[in-house]
Design a protein around this motif. Structure first.
Motif, PDB file in Angstrom:
ATOM      1  N   GLN A  80       0.868  -1.180   0.000  1.00 20.53           N
ATOM      2  CA  GLN A  80       0.000   0.000   0.000  1.00 20.53           C
ATOM      3  C   GLN A  80       0.907   1.233   0.000  1.00 20.53           C
ATOM      4  OE1 GLN A  80      -3.436   0.222  -0.035  1.00 20.53           O
ATOM      5  NE2 GLN A  80      -2.972   2.387  -0.242  1.00 20.53           N
ATOM      6  N   LEU A  82       1.568   5.602  -0.021  1.00 23.96           N
ATOM      7  CA  LEU A  82       0.974   6.864   0.416  1.00 23.96           C
ATOM      8  C   LEU A  82       0.484   7.649  -0.803  1.00 23.96           C
ATOM      9  CD1 LEU A  82       3.445   7.944   3.213  1.00 23.96           C
ATOM     10  CD2 LEU A  82       1.055   7.328   3.479  1.00 23.96           C
ATOM     11  N   GLY A 106       8.073   2.263   7.229  1.00 25.37           N
ATOM     12  CA  GLY A 106       8.880   1.401   6.413  1.00 25.37           C
ATOM     13  C   GLY A 106       8.956   1.907   4.981  1.00 25.37           C
ATOM     14  N   SER A 109       6.970   0.361  -0.944  1.00 25.19           N
ATOM     15  CA  SER A 109       7.270   0.460  -2.377  1.00 25.19           C
ATOM     16  C   SER A 109       8.197   1.634  -2.683  1.00 25.19           C
ATOM     17  CB  SER A 109       5.977   0.649  -3.172  1.00 25.19           C
ATOM     18  OG  SER A 109       5.040  -0.324  -2.816  1.00 25.19           O
ATOM     19  N   GLY A 110       8.490   2.425  -1.657  1.00 23.80           N
ATOM     20  CA  GLY A 110       9.434   3.536  -1.834  1.00 23.80           C
ATOM     21  C   GLY A 110       8.779   4.808  -2.344  1.00 23.80           C
ATOM     22  N   PHE A 111       7.447   4.887  -2.309  1.00 17.27           N
ATOM     23  CA  PHE A 111       6.801   6.072  -2.873  1.00 17.27           C
ATOM     24  C   PHE A 111       7.097   7.330  -2.051  1.00 17.27           C
ATOM     25  CE2 PHE A 111       3.528   4.875  -6.222  1.00 17.27           C
ATOM     26  CZ  PHE A 111       4.327   3.842  -6.676  1.00 17.27           C
ATOM     27  N   LEU A 112       7.000   7.193  -0.730  1.00 18.42           N
ATOM     28  CA  LEU A 112       7.343   8.354   0.099  1.00 18.42           C
ATOM     29  C   LEU A 112       8.837   8.662  -0.032  1.00 18.42           C
ATOM     30  CD1 LEU A 112       6.642  10.528   2.160  1.00 18.42           C
ATOM     31  CD2 LEU A 112       6.949   8.838   3.969  1.00 18.42           C
ATOM     32  N   ASP A 130      13.307  -0.885   6.532  1.00 13.68           N
ATOM     33  CA  ASP A 130      12.185  -1.818   6.379  1.00 13.68           C
ATOM     34  C   ASP A 130      12.602  -3.165   6.950  1.00 13.68           C
ATOM     35  OD1 ASP A 130       9.469  -1.604   4.351  1.00 13.68           O
ATOM     36  OD2 ASP A 130       9.989  -3.575   5.170  1.00 13.68           O
ATOM     37  N   MET A 135      10.968  -6.070  -0.099  1.00 13.30           N
ATOM     38  CA  MET A 135      10.293  -4.782  -0.239  1.00 13.30           C
ATOM     39  C   MET A 135      11.317  -3.713  -0.628  1.00 13.30           C
ATOM     40  SD  MET A 135       7.198  -4.367  -0.055  1.00 13.30           S
ATOM     41  CE  MET A 135       5.966  -5.053   0.958  1.00 13.30           C
ATOM     42  N   GLY A 157      15.932  -3.241   8.968  1.00  7.86           N
ATOM     43  CA  GLY A 157      15.926  -3.100  10.420  1.00  7.86           C
ATOM     44  C   GLY A 157      14.541  -2.825  10.942  1.00  7.86           C
ATOM     45  N   ASP A 158      14.382  -3.030  12.237  1.00  8.30           N
ATOM     46  CA  ASP A 158      13.101  -2.817  12.910  1.00  8.30           C
ATOM     47  C   ASP A 158      13.232  -1.553  13.765  1.00  8.30           C
ATOM     48  OD1 ASP A 158      10.886  -2.839  14.540  1.00  8.30           O
ATOM     49  OD2 ASP A 158      10.900  -5.015  14.800  1.00  8.30           O
ATOM     50  N   VAL A 159      12.544  -0.500  13.349  1.00  7.25           N
ATOM     51  CA  VAL A 159      12.693   0.778  14.066  1.00  7.25           C
ATOM     52  C   VAL A 159      12.069   0.738  15.466  1.00  7.25           C
ATOM     53  CG1 VAL A 159      12.980   2.262  12.042  1.00  7.25           C
ATOM     54  CG2 VAL A 159      10.677   1.756  12.866  1.00  7.25           C
ATOM     55  N   ARG A 160      11.303  -0.342  15.764  1.00  9.50           N
ATOM     56  CA  ARG A 160      10.796  -0.497  17.137  1.00  9.50           C
ATOM     57  C   ARG A 160      11.947  -0.870  18.064  1.00  9.50           C
ATOM     58  NH1 ARG A 160       6.304  -4.821  15.524  1.00  9.50           N
ATOM     59  NH2 ARG A 160       8.238  -5.588  14.614  1.00  9.50           N
ATOM     60  N   ASP A 174       5.423   5.151   8.488  1.00 12.79           N
ATOM     61  CA  ASP A 174       4.237   4.580   7.839  1.00 12.79           C
ATOM     62  C   ASP A 174       4.363   3.068   8.016  1.00 12.79           C
ATOM     63  OD1 ASP A 174       2.143   3.769   6.260  1.00 12.79           O
ATOM     64  OD2 ASP A 174       3.077   4.333   4.352  1.00 12.79           O
ATOM     65  N   MET A 175       3.879   2.576   9.141  1.00 10.63           N
ATOM     66  CA  MET A 175       4.015   1.174   9.556  1.00 10.63           C
ATOM     67  C   MET A 175       2.857   0.852  10.507  1.00 10.63           C
ATOM     68  SD  MET A 175       7.234   1.942  12.091  1.00 10.63           S
ATOM     69  CE  MET A 175       7.006   0.654  13.330  1.00 10.63           C
TER      70      MET A 175
HETATM   71  C1  LIG Z   1       2.459   0.597   4.035  1.00 11.18           C
HETATM   72  S1  LIG Z   1       4.114   0.125   3.718  1.00 11.18           S
HETATM   73  C2  LIG Z   1       4.940   1.683   3.522  1.00 11.18           C
HETATM   74  C3  LIG Z   1       4.624   2.312   2.186  1.00 11.18           C
HETATM   75  C4  LIG Z   1       5.509   3.491   1.834  1.00 11.18           C
HETATM   76  N1  LIG Z   1       5.317   4.610   2.739  1.00 11.18           N
HETATM   77  C5  LIG Z   1       5.232   3.950   0.407  1.00 11.18           C
HETATM   78  O1  LIG Z   1       4.675   5.072   0.211  1.00 11.18           O
HETATM   79  O2  LIG Z   1       5.582   3.225  -0.536  1.00 11.18           O
HETATM   80  C6  LIG Z   1       4.666  -0.390   5.310  1.00 11.18           C
HETATM   81  C7  LIG Z   1       6.058  -0.995   5.318  1.00 11.18           C
HETATM   82  O3  LIG Z   1       6.536  -0.945   6.658  1.00 11.18           O
HETATM   83  C8  LIG Z   1       7.362  -2.061   6.901  1.00 11.18           C
HETATM   84  N2  LIG Z   1       7.447  -2.204   8.356  1.00 11.18           N
HETATM   85  C9  LIG Z   1       6.478  -2.657   9.192  1.00 11.18           C
HETATM   86  N3  LIG Z   1       6.901  -2.618  10.463  1.00 11.18           N
HETATM   87  C10 LIG Z   1       8.166  -2.113  10.443  1.00 11.18           C
HETATM   88  C11 LIG Z   1       9.146  -1.846  11.456  1.00 11.18           C
HETATM   89  N4  LIG Z   1       8.880  -2.090  12.738  1.00 11.18           N
HETATM   90  N5  LIG Z   1      10.358  -1.329  11.089  1.00 11.18           N
HETATM   91  C12 LIG Z   1      10.620  -1.102   9.771  1.00 11.18           C
HETATM   92  N6  LIG Z   1       9.722  -1.339   8.768  1.00 11.18           N
HETATM   93  C13 LIG Z   1       8.521  -1.848   9.105  1.00 11.18           C
HETATM   94  C14 LIG Z   1       6.647  -3.179   6.132  1.00 11.18           C
HETATM   95  O4  LIG Z   1       7.517  -4.253   5.839  1.00 11.18           O
HETATM   96  C15 LIG Z   1       6.130  -2.456   4.896  1.00 11.18           C
HETATM   97  O5  LIG Z   1       7.035  -2.591   3.811  1.00 11.18           O
END
Ligand SMILES: C[S@@+](CC[C@H](N)C(=O)[O-])C[C@H]1O[C@@H](n2cnc3c(N)ncnc32)[C@H](O)[C@@H]1O
Length: 265
Positions: A80, A82, A106, A109-112, A130, A135, A157-160, A174-175
Motif C-alpha cells: 500500500q 501513500l 517502512g 514500495s518507496g513512494f514516500l 524496512d 520490499m 531493520g526494525d525501528v521499534r 508509515d508502519m
Molecule cells: C504501508 S508500507 C509503507 C509504504 C511506503 N510509505 C510507500 O509510500 O511506498 C509499510 C512498510 O513498513 C514495513 N514495516 C512494518 N513494520 C516495520 C518496522 N517495525 N520497522 C521497519 N519497517 C517496518 C513493512 O515491511 C512495509 O514494507
C-alpha cells in the motif's frame, strides 16, 4: 527556467492522451507507441519541443516532460503506498527543506522515499528502514529508475528496536504500530525536529497520538485530509461517485527537550 526544450532521441517522455491514457516511454528512432486512440511514431516526436501535440486517429497526444507526478503513477507498488494528498501535507508539517536529513520507516514500495529524496535535493539524505529485504529491493529499483537512489540509504531493520541515526531533522513513520517506535524516534531527532506518522485506522490514531505526547513531543495534532475529484460535464458537474474514499490519518509533533516543561501524560 527551461524554455522551449527540444525532445531528443533517448529521452524519457510522457505521452498524455487523457487521464486514463498516460504513457512513459523512452524514445528510440524507428519505434512507435500503439494505443486504442491511435499510434505515434517516435521519429515524429524527436526534434520537436516539449508540450507539442501529435494528432491521433481519435484525439491528440501531448508530449510532456517526465516530472515526478507522472512517473509516480507508473511505478511498481507491492505495498500500500501513500497518496500525494497525504504526502504533500506530511512534508508541509515536517518543516523539512532541501539539504535536510530524514529517517523513514517502512520503505514499502518507496513512494514516500521518492518524494522525500526528490524534495530534499542532491545535498539531502533519506535513511529508509524496512523489515523486509524483498520490499526494499523493489523500492530501490523504483528509485534507480528515477535516478534518486544516490540520495537514499537503505537499511534492513526494525525501528521499534533501534534507529541508528542521531540529530536528524525529521522522521516519517508509515508502519502498522508506530507507537512502538516513538521513543526511538525521539532519541534520533534533533531538538525541535518533527515526527510525522501515517496510519489508516482511527484505532491507531489514538495510540499514536498518546505515544507522541508521552514521549516528549509537543504541538501534537491529528488530521485527515479529504480530496474530492469532480466530473465536469455540461449541466452535470458534480463530485465523482467513485474514487479513493479513504486513505488514512496524519499525526505530527515536535521534539521538546524533556524536563524543560511539563509534558502532558
Ligand atoms: C504501508 S508500507 C509503507 C509504504 C511506503 N510509505 C510507500 O509510500 O511506498 C509499510 C512498510 O513498513 C514495513 N514495516 C512494518 N513494520 C516495520 C518496522 N517495525 N520497522 C521497519 N519497517 C517496518 C513493512 O515491511 C512495509 O514494507
Amino acid at each position: 527556467m527551461l524554455v522551449n526544450v527540444t525532445i531528443k532521441e533517448g529521452d524519457l517522455v510522457v505521452v498524455w492522451i487523457d487521464p486514463k491514457r498516460v504513457y512513459l516511454v523512452r524514445l528510440e528512432r524507428g519505434r512507435r507507441l500503439d494505443t486504442d486512440k491511435g499510434f505515434i511514431l517516435f521519429d515524429d516526436i524527436i526534434g520537436k519541443e516539449y508540450g507539442v501535440s501529435i494528432k491521433l486517429i481519435k484525439g491528440n497526444a501531448y508530449i510532456m516532460y517526465p516530472t515526478i507526478d507522472y512517473i509516480y503513477n507508473g511505478l511498481h507498488r507491492p505495498s500500500q503506498v501513500l497518496y500525494p494528498k497525504d504526502i504533500g501535507y506530511m512534508i508541509f508539517k515536517s518543516g523539512i527543506k532541501p539539504g535536510d536529513v530524514v529517517v523513514e520507516a517502512g520503505t514499502g514500495s518507496g513512494f514516500l522515499t521518492i518524494i522525500l529524496s526528490n524534495f530534499l535535493g542532491e545535498n539531502g539524505r533519506v535513511i529508509t528502514y524496512d523489515l523486509r529485504e524483498d520490499m526494499q529491493e523493489r523500492a530501490r529499483k523504483n528509485l534507480e529508475t528515477l535516478g534518486l537512489s544516490k540520495r537514499v540509504t537503505f537499511k534492513i531493520g526494525d525501528v521499534r528496536n533501534r534507529i541508528d541515526e542521531t540529530g536528524v531533522d525529521s522522521i516519517f513513520l508509515d508502519m502498522p504500530d508506530p507507537w512502538l517506535a516513538t521513543a526511538n524516534a525521539y532519541e534520533a531527532l534533533k531538538p525541535s525536529g518533527s515526527l510525522i506518522v501515517f496510519v489508516p485506522t482511527v484505532n491507531q490514531v489514538e495510540k499514536a497520538f498518546t505515544s507522541l505526547r508521552k514521549n516528549g513531543f509537543v504541538d501534537v495534532e491529528a488530521v485527515e485530509l479529504l480530496v474530492r475529484e469532480y466530473q465536469i460535464k455540461d449541466g452535470a458537474t458534480r463530485p465523482k461517485s467513485i474514487g479513493v474514499m479513504h486513505t488514512g490519518y496524519i499525526i505530527s509533533g515536535r521534539k521538546s527537550i524533556k524536563g524543560s516543561s511539563e509534558i502532558v501524560e
